[in-house]
Scaffold this active site. Structure first.
Site, PDB file in Angstrom:
ATOM      1  N   ASP A   1      -2.744  -3.322 -13.270  1.00  0.00           N
ATOM      2  CA  ASP A   1      -3.343  -4.453 -12.557  1.00  0.00           C
ATOM      3  C   ASP A   1      -2.320  -5.570 -12.346  1.00  0.00           C
ATOM      4  O   ASP A   1      -1.427  -5.760 -13.162  1.00  0.00           O
ATOM      5  CB  ASP A   1      -4.552  -4.973 -13.369  1.00  0.00           C
ATOM      6  CG  ASP A   1      -5.494  -5.803 -12.521  1.00  0.00           C
ATOM      7  OD1 ASP A   1      -5.321  -5.842 -11.278  1.00  0.00           O
ATOM      8  OD2 ASP A   1      -6.398  -6.436 -13.101  1.00  0.00           O
TER       9      ASP A   1
ATOM     10  N   ARG B   1       0.310  -8.975  -0.231  1.00  0.00           N
ATOM     11  CA  ARG B   1      -0.219  -8.061  -1.249  1.00  0.00           C
ATOM     12  C   ARG B   1       0.372  -6.652  -1.129  1.00  0.00           C
ATOM     13  O   ARG B   1       0.612  -5.972  -2.124  1.00  0.00           O
ATOM     14  CB  ARG B   1      -1.757  -7.977  -1.141  1.00  0.00           C
ATOM     15  CG  ARG B   1      -2.468  -9.266  -1.484  1.00  0.00           C
ATOM     16  CD  ARG B   1      -3.972  -9.083  -1.379  1.00  0.00           C
ATOM     17  NE  ARG B   1      -4.481  -8.099  -2.327  1.00  0.00           N
ATOM     18  CZ  ARG B   1      -4.735  -8.350  -3.615  1.00  0.00           C
ATOM     19  NH1 ARG B   1      -4.546  -9.563  -4.102  1.00  0.00           N
ATOM     20  NH2 ARG B   1      -5.198  -7.399  -4.397  1.00  0.00           N
TER      21      ARG B   1
ATOM     22  N   HIS C   1       1.933  -3.935  -3.899  1.00  0.00           N
ATOM     23  CA  HIS C   1       1.578  -2.530  -4.173  1.00  0.00           C
ATOM     24  C   HIS C   1       2.821  -1.637  -4.119  1.00  0.00           C
ATOM     25  O   HIS C   1       2.974  -0.722  -4.915  1.00  0.00           O
ATOM     26  CB  HIS C   1       0.524  -2.039  -3.174  1.00  0.00           C
ATOM     27  CG  HIS C   1      -0.802  -2.749  -3.322  1.00  0.00           C
ATOM     28  ND1 HIS C   1      -1.398  -2.953  -4.545  1.00  0.00           N
ATOM     29  CD2 HIS C   1      -1.639  -3.316  -2.402  1.00  0.00           C
ATOM     30  CE1 HIS C   1      -2.543  -3.609  -4.379  1.00  0.00           C
ATOM     31  NE2 HIS C   1      -2.713  -3.841  -3.092  1.00  0.00           N
TER      32      HIS C   1
ATOM     33  N   LEU D   1       4.409  16.857 -19.377  1.00  0.00           N
ATOM     34  CA  LEU D   1       3.443  15.755 -19.260  1.00  0.00           C
ATOM     35  C   LEU D   1       2.288  16.141 -18.331  1.00  0.00           C
ATOM     36  O   LEU D   1       2.508  16.690 -17.252  1.00  0.00           O
ATOM     37  CB  LEU D   1       4.157  14.520 -18.687  1.00  0.00           C
ATOM     38  CG  LEU D   1       3.260  13.314 -18.381  1.00  0.00           C
ATOM     39  CD1 LEU D   1       2.799  12.647 -19.682  1.00  0.00           C
ATOM     40  CD2 LEU D   1       3.977  12.301 -17.500  1.00  0.00           C
TER      41      LEU D   1
END
Ligand code: IPE
Ligand code: IPE
Ligand code: MG
Length: 243
Positions: free
Chosen positions: A23, A36, A40, A134
């Protein structure tokens, strides 16, 4: 620098599964006078760093919250950009990831989003299911409540067809009908950006998880801080209700 910290990890007490609520991309952008979208983009670089580090420390499971069922509430422009960015980043990275023995899957609802998946990505993911390094879960159009509803629908269907009885419903049966079927529950949940909430993430699976919060905004989340969260986790005493 972070390598020194890695050497402090107690390999016997490794969390098996770490889940991350990534976040703060928007606030990072604002802080750096960018839009924004740039936040990202920068967030993707942080994902790459953390996945690399997870491979380096031999983590078994890493789940990253990429897009929630509530994130559709954002502007169409941001939603479209985010979904494209997630898919394109995977297109760029997936060969390298599979080469590194990473086993990749999407967890989340297929509703609304099926058409947004790139075929090559899906095929490569499926091939990666033979990998035993993983396990990387990308939570895409994920919502914990939606996951539970879909799980109840599967179970109800099995009752309706007579395959099971109502009294046979068990915790295991619910766990096994979630998107995370067969995976261990997260031992550690990390959330960046100073918010301290789950935001509908893995609500069933986190019943006994340890939480680790940091004010760091996701694009600034470093390998060092990731290792620090694990070292902190290793100092905790988990009791699972016992004394
Ligand atoms: C996290 O960053 C990324 C997603 C939710 C996909 P945000 O976009 O939520 O960033 P803030 O919370 O607005 O800073
Ligand atoms: C949670 O972040 C979802 C993801 C990281 C994908 P949000 O930014 O959407 O959560 P809220 O709205 O602050 O709770
Ligand atoms: Mg946010």
């Amino acid at each position: 620098m972070y390598k020194k910290l890695i050497s402090q990890i107690d390999k016997e007490q490794m969390p098996e599964h770490i889940a991350i609520i990534m976040d703060g991309n928007g606030r990072w952008a604002e802080k750096n006078s960018k839009n924004r979208i740039k936040g990202h983009k920068e967030g993707v670089k942080a994902v790459r760093r953390i996945v690399e580090t997870a491979v380096e420390i031999d983590l078994n499971y890493l789940t990253v919250y990429a897009f929630s069922t509530e994130n559709w509430r954002r502007s169409k422009h941001e939603v479209n950009y985010l979904l494209k960015l997630i898919m394109n980043s995977l297109i760029d990275e997936i060969d390298e990831l599979t080469k590194n023995n990473v086993n990749i899957r999407f967890i989340g609802s297929q509703q609304e989003i099926e058409k947004r998946y790139n075929k090559k990505v899906i095929e490569t993911c499926k091939r990666s299911w033979n990998n035993n390094g993983l396990h990387l879960n990308v939570a895409m159009n994920y919502g914990g409540r939606r996951e539970l509803i879909e799980s109840f629908q599967k179970i109800a269907n099995n009752i309706q067809t007579g395959e099971i009885d109502i009294d046979e419903i068990s915790e295991k049966m619910v766990s096994d009908s979630l998107y995370t079927a067969g995976m261990p529950d997260p031992d550690l949940v990390i959330r960046t950006s100073g918010e301290e909430r789950l935001s509908n993430f893995l609500i069933w699976q986190t019943a006994y998880s340890e939480f680790w919060f940091t004010k760091t905004l996701w694009p600034d989340f470093s390998r060092k801080e990731f290792i620090k969260s694990i070292l902190d986790f290793q100092k905790r005493k988990r009791r699972f209700g016992a004394r």
